[in-house]
Write a protein that holds these residues in place. Structure first.
Motif, mmCIF file in Angstrom:
data_model
loop_
_atom_site.group_PDB
_atom_site.id
_atom_site.type_symbol
_atom_site.label_atom_id
_atom_site.label_comp_id
_atom_site.label_asym_id
_atom_site.label_seq_id
_atom_site.Cartn_x
_atom_site.Cartn_y
_atom_site.Cartn_z
ATOM 1 N N HIS A 12 -30.666 -4.573 -1.391
ATOM 2 C CA HIS A 12 -30.153 -3.358 -2.019
ATOM 3 C C HIS A 12 -28.938 -2.829 -1.254
ATOM 4 C CE1 HIS A 12 -29.949 0.922 -3.069
ATOM 5 N NE2 HIS A 12 -30.369 0.518 -4.261
ATOM 6 N N ALA A 13 -28.991 -2.800 0.072
ATOM 7 C CA ALA A 13 -27.859 -2.332 0.876
ATOM 8 C C ALA A 13 -26.670 -3.274 0.728
ATOM 9 C CB ALA A 13 -28.260 -2.225 2.340
ATOM 10 N N GLY A 14 -26.903 -4.556 0.654
ATOM 11 C CA GLY A 14 -25.817 -5.520 0.473
ATOM 12 C C GLY A 14 -25.117 -5.354 -0.859
ATOM 13 N N ALA A 15 -25.840 -4.890 -1.889
ATOM 14 C CA ALA A 15 -25.238 -4.699 -3.206
ATOM 15 C C ALA A 15 -24.297 -3.494 -3.217
ATOM 16 C CB ALA A 15 -26.335 -4.524 -4.249
ATOM 17 N N LEU A 16 -24.404 -2.584 -2.244
ATOM 18 C CA LEU A 16 -23.528 -1.408 -2.183
ATOM 19 C C LEU A 16 -22.143 -1.744 -1.637
ATOM 20 C CD1 LEU A 16 -26.068 1.193 -0.755
ATOM 21 C CD2 LEU A 16 -25.302 0.959 -3.123
ATOM 22 N N PHE A 17 -21.949 -2.862 -1.004
ATOM 23 C CA PHE A 17 -20.683 -3.225 -0.376
ATOM 24 C C PHE A 17 -20.186 -4.553 -0.937
ATOM 25 C CE2 PHE A 17 -23.220 -0.822 2.639
ATOM 26 C CZ PHE A 17 -22.347 0.222 2.933
ATOM 27 N N ALA A 18 -18.884 -4.773 -0.788
ATOM 28 C CA ALA A 18 -18.305 -6.057 -1.187
ATOM 29 C C ALA A 18 -18.502 -7.014 -0.031
ATOM 30 C CB ALA A 18 -16.826 -5.910 -1.515
ATOM 31 N N THR A 19 -19.616 -7.664 -0.029
ATOM 32 C CA THR A 19 -19.924 -8.552 1.076
ATOM 33 C C THR A 19 -19.469 -9.973 0.827
ATOM 34 O OG1 THR A 19 -22.098 -8.927 0.133
ATOM 35 C CG2 THR A 19 -21.908 -7.199 1.782
ATOM 36 N N GLU A 20 -19.005 -10.258 -0.408
ATOM 37 C CA GLU A 20 -18.539 -11.599 -0.707
ATOM 38 C C GLU A 20 -17.030 -11.650 -0.522
ATOM 39 O OE1 GLU A 20 -19.663 -12.806 -4.582
ATOM 40 O OE2 GLU A 20 -21.659 -11.927 -4.398
ATOM 41 N N ARG A 21 -16.557 -12.761 -0.062
ATOM 42 C CA ARG A 21 -15.124 -12.964 0.097
ATOM 43 C C ARG A 21 -14.530 -13.300 -1.270
ATOM 44 N NH1 ARG A 21 -12.409 -16.158 4.914
ATOM 45 N NH2 ARG A 21 -10.561 -14.906 4.797
ATOM 46 N N LEU A 22 -13.451 -12.555 -1.660
ATOM 47 C CA LEU A 22 -12.798 -12.822 -2.928
ATOM 48 C C LEU A 22 -12.005 -14.119 -2.823
ATOM 49 C CD1 LEU A 22 -11.479 -9.271 -3.856
ATOM 50 C CD2 LEU A 22 -13.456 -10.443 -4.774
#
Length: 194
Positions: A12-22
């Motif tokens: 859930h916390a990971g979904a709040l941030f752009a943790t994937e590299r574009l």
């Protein structure tokens, strides 16, 4: 009360941030959009400052170059208009009236006034107003052009004459004395499109 497990909280916390590299196009989209916005703002600011409406010039064999006749440009908040002879003055009758004192002023950028000076504040216009206070009709013809030297002024008189002027004033600062006749392509001015 029971609390969610660590795995669910992390997801859930990971979904709040752009943790994937574009990757690919999406990576450059924000940069390109920002750059396009910056160019648009610069264009608007420069046009407001008057850089989008330049004074155009014409080439002439005798004169070298001069402002294009009958044009109006707006630069730095000032209207710069020329008459049928490329002068920064309103149109006038080619034949001088008998009751009129006519002065022809030939010069360089100091007489022209650049784009910073409104036509009513040019010293040729101010001379016309001051001489007119004596009660006589006065016309001061302002033919000042950026970068003109003595050969440009001579060429103008050879091309157009003195318009029946009672007095010709040649504004010739010391730095202009040695200026050769230059052509339009040798100056940083924009020519009238063909």
């Amino acid at each position: 009360l029971a609390v969610d497990g660590d795995a669910r909280k992390t997801r859930h916390a990971g979904a709040l941030f752009a943790t994937e590299r574009l990757t690919g196009r999406r990576r450059w989209t924000p940069l390109l959009a920002g750059l396009a916005g910056l160019v648009l703002v610069a264009e608007i600011v420069l046009r407001i400052m008057g850089f989008g409406d330049p004074v155009l010039y014409v080439a002439d064999d005798l004169v070298g170059y001069m402002p294009s006749p009958n044009q109006t440009a707006r630069q730095r908040g000032n209207d710069i208009s020329t008459n049928a002879y490329g002068m920064r003055r309103a149109d006038f009758a080619p034949e001088k009236a008998a009751d009129t004192l006519r002065v022809l002023m030939l010069g360089d950028s100091t007489l022209y006034g650049g784009s910073y000076i409104r036509r009513d504040e040019l010293y040729a216009r101010r001379l016309e107003v001051e001489l007119g206070k004596a009660g006589r009709k006065v016309e001061v013809l302002n033919m000042g052009v950026n970068g003109w030297g003595p050969y440009h002024k001579l060429g103008f008189v050879q091309r157009y004459g003195t318009f029946g002027a009672d007095l010709v004033v040649v504004c010739l600062p010391y730095g202009d004395v040695f200026r050769q006749l230059s052509k339009l392509g040798e100056q940083p001015y924009l020519p009238v499109p063909p």
